[in-house]
Write an enzyme that holds these catalytic residues in place. Sequence first.
Site, mmCIF file in Angstrom:
data_model
loop_
_atom_site.group_PDB
_atom_site.id
_atom_site.type_symbol
_atom_site.label_atom_id
_atom_site.label_comp_id
_atom_site.label_asym_id
_atom_site.label_seq_id
_atom_site.Cartn_x
_atom_site.Cartn_y
_atom_site.Cartn_z
ATOM 1 N N ASP A 15 0.862 -1.182 0.000
ATOM 2 C CA ASP A 15 0.000 0.000 0.000
ATOM 3 C C ASP A 15 0.905 1.241 0.000
ATOM 4 O OD1 ASP A 15 0.832 0.357 2.613
ATOM 5 O OD2 ASP A 15 -1.171 0.267 3.503
ATOM 6 N N CYS A 72 2.878 -3.425 3.946
ATOM 7 C CA CYS A 72 2.065 -2.271 4.321
ATOM 8 C C CYS A 72 2.745 -1.665 5.544
ATOM 9 C CB CYS A 72 0.597 -2.643 4.551
ATOM 10 S SG CYS A 72 0.264 -3.755 5.928
ATOM 11 N N THR A 74 2.374 -2.139 8.840
ATOM 12 C CA THR A 74 2.760 -3.178 9.794
ATOM 13 C C THR A 74 3.043 -4.517 9.132
ATOM 14 O OG1 THR A 74 0.452 -3.811 10.055
ATOM 15 C CG2 THR A 74 1.321 -2.168 11.614
ATOM 16 N N GLY A 75 2.586 -4.688 7.921
ATOM 17 C CA GLY A 75 2.629 -5.991 7.256
ATOM 18 C C GLY A 75 1.441 -6.870 7.611
ATOM 19 N N GLY A 77 -2.139 -6.132 7.921
ATOM 20 C CA GLY A 77 -3.389 -6.068 7.171
ATOM 21 C C GLY A 77 -3.268 -6.690 5.790
ATOM 22 N N HIS A 105 9.144 -24.892 7.157
ATOM 23 C CA HIS A 105 8.119 -25.675 7.860
ATOM 24 C C HIS A 105 6.702 -25.449 7.334
ATOM 25 C CE1 HIS A 105 10.510 -26.635 11.799
ATOM 26 N NE2 HIS A 105 11.201 -26.905 10.707
ATOM 27 N N ASN A 106 6.416 -24.262 6.841
ATOM 28 C CA ASN A 106 5.032 -23.941 6.454
ATOM 29 C C ASN A 106 4.843 -23.841 4.944
ATOM 30 O OD1 ASN A 106 5.648 -21.688 9.037
ATOM 31 N ND2 ASN A 106 4.398 -23.509 9.350
ATOM 32 N N ARG A 116 6.818 0.128 8.497
ATOM 33 C CA ARG A 116 6.945 0.994 9.672
ATOM 34 C C ARG A 116 7.514 0.217 10.859
ATOM 35 N NH1 ARG A 116 0.902 3.569 8.664
ATOM 36 N NH2 ARG A 116 1.510 5.034 7.011
ATOM 37 N N ARG A 139 7.197 -34.471 7.823
ATOM 38 C CA ARG A 139 6.090 -34.226 8.759
ATOM 39 C C ARG A 139 5.472 -32.848 8.546
ATOM 40 N NH1 ARG A 139 10.683 -32.951 11.578
ATOM 41 N NH2 ARG A 139 10.603 -31.199 13.043
ATOM 42 N N HIS A 140 6.279 -31.929 8.009
ATOM 43 C CA HIS A 140 5.747 -30.585 7.765
ATOM 44 C C HIS A 140 4.740 -30.588 6.613
ATOM 45 C CE1 HIS A 140 8.663 -29.286 10.624
ATOM 46 N NE2 HIS A 140 9.660 -29.749 9.895
#
Length: 152
Positions: A15, A72, A74-75, A77, A105-106, A116, A139-140
């Site tokens: 943004d 953005c 904060t990252g 939203g 892992h994800n 910011r 396992r991940h």
Amino acid sequence: MTAEPAAKTLVLSSDHAAIGLRQAIAAHVSAQGWQVEDIGPTTPESTPYPQHGAAAARRVASGEVRFGIILCGTGQGIMMAANKVPGIRCGVCAEPFSARMIRQHNDANMLSIGARVVGEALAFEIVDAFLSAEFEGGRHATRVDMIKALED
Ligand code: RB5
């Protein structure tokens, strides 16, 4: 995913709060050989993060690019918006350890950063950690499959 994306392709979006850092990241990753699709915005008017997060997420979910990096203030939203798009796993990171782990892992396919929250040098470290890590599977993979099943 509808196609197998080219290995070193990524989409960037933000943004208004993160235009400068996004452009710095674009230059940083381009210098490493990444093919960057920077979908803006480029002008400083206030613009809602959900539309930019969703636009980048749809590029990743389509399979046309491998990763997405979104920003953005904060990252947070823009990450929430991206994660509403089926097939997207996006985490907010303010340090490199988490950025590496969300890949290992994800199997995250998108990274969100708060302009910011972190400065440019730390943002580069976070991006490098994310882009250089590989999903470990095993396992991940079972757990990531459980996340995917929540979309059904
Ligand atoms: C915009 O002022 C700000 O709310 C946005 O950049 C982001 O921090 C939201 O999560």
